[in-house]
Design a protein around this motif. Structure first.
Motif, PDB file in Angstrom:
ATOM      1  N   LYS A  52       9.375   1.145  -5.654  1.00  0.00           N
ATOM      2  CA  LYS A  52       8.321   1.161  -4.934  1.00  0.00           C
ATOM      3  C   LYS A  52       6.991   2.303  -4.476  1.00  0.00           C
ATOM      4  N   TYR A  53       7.962   3.297  -4.051  1.00  0.00           N
ATOM      5  CA  TYR A  53       7.850   3.884  -3.599  1.00  0.00           C
ATOM      6  C   TYR A  53       6.616   5.609  -4.910  1.00  0.00           C
ATOM      7  N   GLU A  77      13.706  -0.383  -3.506  1.00  0.00           N
ATOM      8  CA  GLU A  77      12.506   0.875  -2.913  1.00  0.00           C
ATOM      9  C   GLU A  77      11.836   2.350  -2.761  1.00  0.00           C
ATOM     10  N   THR A  90       5.837   3.618  -7.718  1.00  0.00           N
ATOM     11  CA  THR A  90       4.767   2.969  -8.681  1.00  0.00           C
ATOM     12  C   THR A  90       3.232   2.756  -7.518  1.00  0.00           C
TER      13      THR A  90
END
Length: 268
Positions: A263-264, A260, A266
């Motif tokens: 992803k944030y 998570e 990136t």
């Protein structure tokens, strides 16, 4: 001058277990990497903190780690010479013999004879992009040091009802001063939904109490004196502790929270 201490003495046992059990095999390369040295959005958690601290003018930075991971941090340090980081090895080699976060903070304070204001950060924690460290430090200077009381500043962010039982929860008055700290309370036992991440700005008066706190609890089990959250209620009873609101945080505990967080950042 204000100093910073990044806590990197943990063993990441939950993450290691998750990586072993992950069937995809996509994360096998993360095994054996200390959490602060995991890359999220192409930059390690540790580097992200060092960038924030340097931008806020805090350049005297200590990273406390353990004997198992010390070499990893030494290598990282050699590859990042622009950051002036002092490494401290707490001498432990397994999760069973860990000193706990408060033990690590106390070790660093003694080892480096810290008598300045101190920012303490959990090396496996990151905040959302809008976090403003400069403003948090200003708030500390403005409130905690008013009248030379020498207190501390903690952070708070809004959590949901079902998250209260997994977090340290702050109760505050209308001025934002902390009146109580509850460790993982049931939602019906408090009206507060202010969760408190592992980030503290402590005056010398405040951090000098850590040694006293640990001495008084030297015979207690580690779980009662490991997390800095255990120290917050003790501190609140003795010195003013104020809170500063942030929008949210990532706590890289297991593989799911790592994915998570990656992803944030990136996407940013």
């Amino acid at each position: 001058a204000m100093k910073a201490l990044i806590l990197a003495g943990g063993y990441g046992t939950r993450l290691e277990k998750d990586i072993r059990e992950d069937k995809s095999g996509n994360f096998a390369s993360l095994s054996g990497v200390p959490k602060p040295l995991l890359s999220v959005g192409g930059v390690t958690l540790l580097t992200r903190w060092l960038q924030l601290l340097e931008e806020a003018g805090v350049t005297d930075i200590i990273v406390v780690t353990n004997a198992l991971y010390f070499e990893h941090f030494s290598k990282w340090s050699v590859n990042h010479p622009s950051y002036h980081v002092r490494l401290l090895n707490n001498g432990t080699t397994s999760n069973e013999e860990r000193l706990g976060a408060l033990g690590d903070i106390n070790l660093a304070i003694q080892e480096f004879d810290i008598k300045d204001d101190l920012v303490v950060v959990g090396g496996d924690t990151l905040f959302f992009e809008d976090f403003n460290l400069v403003m948090a430090i200003e708030e500390f200077k403005c409130k905690a040091q008013a009248g030379d009381l020498g207190g501390g500043l903690v952070l708070r962010y809004k959590c949901t009802d079902d998250e209260t039982s997994k977090r340290g929860i702050l109760e505050t008055d209308e001025l934002g001063r902390v009146t109580a700290f509850l460790e993982k309370p049931l939602p019906e036992t408090t009206l507060s939904r202010n969760a408190c991440p592992c980030f503290y700005i402590l005056s010398p008066q405040a951090h000098s109490l850590i040694g006293q706190f640990l001495t008084e609890r030297r015979d207690s089990p580690l779980k009662e004196k490991d997390a800095p959250g255990n120290f917050v209620p003790y501190l609140c009873q003795r010195l003013p502790v104020f809170s500063f609101e942030i929008s949210g945080r990532f706590d890289v505990g297991g593989l799911h929270s790592y994915i998570e967080c990656d992803k944030y950042f990136t996407g940013k």
